[in-house]
Scaffold this motif. Sequence first.
Motif, PDB file in Angstrom:
ATOM      1  N   ARG A  53      85.248  20.539-127.325  1.00  0.00           N
ATOM      2  CA  ARG A  53      84.970  20.225-128.730  1.00  0.00           C
ATOM      3  C   ARG A  53      83.766  21.041-129.152  1.00  0.00           C
ATOM      4  O   ARG A  53      82.733  20.936-128.514  1.00  0.00           O
ATOM      5  CB  ARG A  53      84.692  18.726-128.929  1.00  0.00           C
ATOM      6  N   PRO A  54      83.869  21.849-130.198  1.00  0.00           N
ATOM      7  CA  PRO A  54      85.101  22.070-130.955  1.00  0.00           C
ATOM      8  C   PRO A  54      86.129  22.785-130.083  1.00  0.00           C
ATOM      9  O   PRO A  54      85.754  23.489-129.163  1.00  0.00           O
ATOM     10  CB  PRO A  54      84.643  22.967-132.098  1.00  0.00           C
ATOM     11  N   PHE A  55      87.395  22.629-130.408  1.00  0.00           N
ATOM     12  CA  PHE A  55      88.438  23.261-129.604  1.00  0.00           C
ATOM     13  C   PHE A  55      88.531  24.732-130.014  1.00  0.00           C
ATOM     14  O   PHE A  55      88.842  25.031-131.166  1.00  0.00           O
ATOM     15  CB  PHE A  55      89.772  22.553-129.819  1.00  0.00           C
ATOM     16  N   PRO A  56      88.243  25.643-129.071  1.00  0.00           N
ATOM     17  CA  PRO A  56      88.171  27.061-129.455  1.00  0.00           C
ATOM     18  C   PRO A  56      89.557  27.701-129.590  1.00  0.00           C
ATOM     19  O   PRO A  56      89.920  28.622-128.842  1.00  0.00           O
ATOM     20  CB  PRO A  56      87.361  27.687-128.316  1.00  0.00           C
ATOM     21  N   ALA A  57      90.326  27.245-130.557  1.00  0.00           N
ATOM     22  CA  ALA A  57      91.728  27.650-130.716  1.00  0.00           C
ATOM     23  C   ALA A  57      91.862  29.162-130.923  1.00  0.00           C
ATOM     24  O   ALA A  57      92.742  29.800-130.338  1.00  0.00           O
ATOM     25  CB  ALA A  57      92.338  26.897-131.897  1.00  0.00           C
ATOM     26  N   GLU A  58      90.981  29.697-131.730  1.00  0.00           N
ATOM     27  CA  GLU A  58      91.066  31.120-132.040  1.00  0.00           C
ATOM     28  C   GLU A  58      90.904  31.971-130.781  1.00  0.00           C
ATOM     29  O   GLU A  58      91.670  32.912-130.552  1.00  0.00           O
ATOM     30  CB  GLU A  58      89.934  31.451-133.015  1.00  0.00           C
ATOM     31  N   GLN A  59      89.901  31.620-129.986  1.00  0.00           N
ATOM     32  CA  GLN A  59      89.643  32.348-128.751  1.00  0.00           C
ATOM     33  C   GLN A  59      90.838  32.251-127.800  1.00  0.00           C
ATOM     34  O   GLN A  59      91.212  33.241-127.171  1.00  0.00           O
ATOM     35  CB  GLN A  59      88.389  31.799-128.051  1.00  0.00           C
ATOM     36  N   ILE A  60      91.420  31.067-127.718  1.00  0.00           N
ATOM     37  CA  ILE A  60      92.553  30.868-126.809  1.00  0.00           C
ATOM     38  C   ILE A  60      93.746  31.701-127.263  1.00  0.00           C
ATOM     39  O   ILE A  60      94.386  32.403-126.471  1.00  0.00           O
ATOM     40  CB  ILE A  60      92.933  29.363-126.739  1.00  0.00           C
ATOM     41  N   ARG A  61      94.030  31.656-128.545  1.00  0.00           N
ATOM     42  CA  ARG A  61      95.163  32.438-129.084  1.00  0.00           C
ATOM     43  C   ARG A  61      94.969  33.924-128.817  1.00  0.00           C
ATOM     44  O   ARG A  61      95.901  34.623-128.411  1.00  0.00           O
ATOM     45  CB  ARG A  61      95.308  32.194-130.590  1.00  0.00           C
ATOM     46  N   SER A  62      93.746  34.385-129.019  1.00  0.00           N
ATOM     47  CA  SER A  62      93.540  35.822-128.855  1.00  0.00           C
ATOM     48  C   SER A  62      93.651  36.222-127.380  1.00  0.00           C
ATOM     49  O   SER A  62      94.159  37.296-127.057  1.00  0.00           O
ATOM     50  CB  SER A  62      92.216  36.242-129.504  1.00  0.00           C
ATOM     51  N   ILE A  63      93.229  35.339-126.475  1.00  0.00           N
ATOM     52  CA  ILE A  63      93.385  35.625-125.038  1.00  0.00           C
ATOM     53  C   ILE A  63      94.866  35.715-124.677  1.00  0.00           C
ATOM     54  O   ILE A  63      95.303  36.623-123.973  1.00  0.00           O
ATOM     55  CB  ILE A  63      92.685  34.528-124.191  1.00  0.00           C
ATOM     56  N   ILE A  64      95.642  34.780-125.197  1.00  0.00           N
ATOM     57  CA  ILE A  64      97.076  34.763-124.887  1.00  0.00           C
ATOM     58  C   ILE A  64      97.767  36.006-125.464  1.00  0.00           C
ATOM     59  O   ILE A  64      98.580  36.653-124.791  1.00  0.00           O
ATOM     60  CB  ILE A  64      97.731  33.457-125.401  1.00  0.00           C
ATOM     61  N   GLU A  65      97.418  36.345-126.691  1.00  0.00           N
ATOM     62  CA  GLU A  65      98.023  37.523-127.336  1.00  0.00           C
ATOM     63  C   GLU A  65      97.671  38.804-126.586  1.00  0.00           C
ATOM     64  O   GLU A  65      98.529  39.641-126.294  1.00  0.00           O
ATOM     65  CB  GLU A  65      97.535  37.619-128.783  1.00  0.00           C
ATOM     66  N   LYS A  66      96.380  38.910-126.278  1.00  0.00           N
ATOM     67  CA  LYS A  66      95.890  40.136-125.642  1.00  0.00           C
ATOM     68  C   LYS A  66      96.544  40.346-124.272  1.00  0.00           C
ATOM     69  O   LYS A  66      96.838  41.458-123.873  1.00  0.00           O
ATOM     70  CB  LYS A  66      94.359  40.050-125.490  1.00  0.00           C
ATOM     71  N   ASN A  67      96.740  39.256-123.556  1.00  0.00           N
ATOM     72  CA  ASN A  67      97.279  39.361-122.196  1.00  0.00           C
ATOM     73  C   ASN A  67      98.793  39.189-122.124  1.00  0.00           C
ATOM     74  O   ASN A  67      99.374  39.274-121.045  1.00  0.00           O
ATOM     75  CB  ASN A  67      96.604  38.333-121.289  1.00  0.00           C
TER      76      ASN A  67
END
Lengths: 380, 300
Positions: A291-305
């Motif tokens: 918290r806060p849930f770092p959704a943006e960071q997670i999405r970008s990690i998944i996209e990048k990899n």
Amino acid sequence: MPFEVVSGSQAAAIAVQRVGVDLVAAYPITPQTAIVETLANYDAKGELGCDFVSVESEYSALACCNGAAAAGARVFTATASHGLAYMHEMIHWCSGARLPIVMVNVNRAIGAPWCLDPDQGDSLSQRDTGWMQIYCSGAQEVFDTVLQAYRLSEELLLPCMVVFDGFYISHTYEAVDIPDKEQVSKFIGPSNFKAQVVPGEPGNIQGIIPGEIQHQLVKKRSETMMFAPSLFEELNKSFEKIFGRCYRAVEVVAPIGAKTAIFTAGATAETVRWCLPKMEGTAMIQLRMFRPFPAEQIRSIIEKNNFERIVVIDRNCSVGVGGILAQELKAALYGMSKLPAVHDLILAGGIDLTGEMLGQMVEESDGNVKTGYKWGDELL
Amino acid sequence: MKIEEMNRENEMIYSGHSACPGCGAALAVRFLTKTLGPNLAIALTASCWSIIAGVPPLTALKCPILHCPFPSAGSVGSGLRRGLNAKGMLDTTVVVLAGDGGTFDIGLQALSGAAQRNEDYIFVCYDNEAYMNTGMQTSSATPFGARTNTAPYPLFKEGQKKDIVQIMAAHSIPYAATATVAFPEDMENKFKFAKELKGFRFIHILSPCPPGWGTESSDTIELSRLAVSSGAFPLFEVKYGMEWRMTTPLEDKRTPLGDYLGIQRRFKDIDSERLKILQEEVNYEWELLQDKVRRSEILK
């Protein structure tokens, strides 16, 4: 820098001593007790440098922190499991009151029946209380996170919970780099946030307000917390300059070509980290900030990899729904054009995670099936 | 004391607060703040005063009021005192203000913890003998025989009122006392005495509630006086749990309890049998108190 062999609980307590607080409110609960005992030992030797009060309940521990922080004092308390649940009303209140309180929670299952194992449901079930939550995977991280939590908390005027697993971390001894007070003061100085209670000045502090004003305050609080992931990265840059270590809100270990990522938080991340070299084509996403849930960071990690499949390890269960990390992750992925499959391994209660279980879970998570879950005992 | 003789200096309460007409709690806090102020900070638990204080940024008092959750007053007060000390404000008097719910019931654990630790503040309970802010529900401070909205006719409150001062005295705190708005001098003396002491101090104020008790707003003082003269709410103080002393000696004879209850609609349906039980209870408690006072005299 001097390395010492200490437990996770001791690391937390030493960090509090190094930060320098005005008040520690203490109440014992397994597996947190060693934290307040270590602080009490500092007090006995005259090395704590602050007020130490043994209160009569966890609720009162946080209430006492609330009163002191309202007067502008830097405070600390720690709890676990039932203690955290008992604090629930005060947990909400301290966030609404915008008090920069730092509290450690050592994960332990909540009854009935009684159970001491490290289920993360105690802190995860406080997710909607308006506290930042950071999960640690080892004693060094515990020490460092306590330091960072005070900076985060006092800059955003929001309370922060530093969370780590009972026994796996709290009672495990590791070599921890422990800087002295002087070095720590380069990262965090004395507190200087504004006191709410100022004798001589009238103030109707946290008095009753209409819903429209409360709406604005909640909005402001939520928007403020959204700054935490970027502030966390920023703080870590200065942290690195002083201590030579740094952390991210979401950590990723991604061997080239990995299509599957294991997603988890806390001590489990350390287990996964050790198993990864034997698991070809598998990466790990360690969620540090919940918290806060770092959704943006997670999405970008998944996209990048280009991860096609995520295997979540949940050391908790929201009964009737499933693992909480999996729920949160799925919500964060909503709207992604290339949606990975999400499978969940639920270790609620307390089941040791082995390399074999991990391998089996990854193997059995079908990339063609968008989502699924397994209970830990089905893999034993 | 005549109203003209009252000290009008150092008033800390603003006009325009939102208490009901005749509210005993508003008057009690007026005396409290003017006696203990101006260097004063109040931790206030959920109670009628949560509303009386007004809607921020407006406020009813000239000192800071820190609102806190219902069960937490005793501990928030501990933290506030210690936090102010940490910030060098050792001269500020800290008061925790709570109703009977926040003292006798939901706040009792934190209160007991703070008293046992001998926290350095004054806990003031304004007791209107039920949950009045939510509309007259039974609390453990409600007297036997009273009608409440959780004990509606033909029901009535069963069980005796909790003896909170005795509970506090059993913590051996430096000072515990009772007070009412009918005896403002006595109340002021107690606040003044308490202010000069260190450690945990407890003051229990009977606070008539016109809408809750079903009385005229002009009757608040008279009710407070009858509560004292009948022995239902004796005025006394106790130091370190040992020295008990009556502070307002009564005339030769106590007034009948019926005079006090008769003007309250919450006791409208009380029958002679219940009145007898209540009178016997008051007599018994009175004798116990006199016994403590006598023993204290001997110990001196």
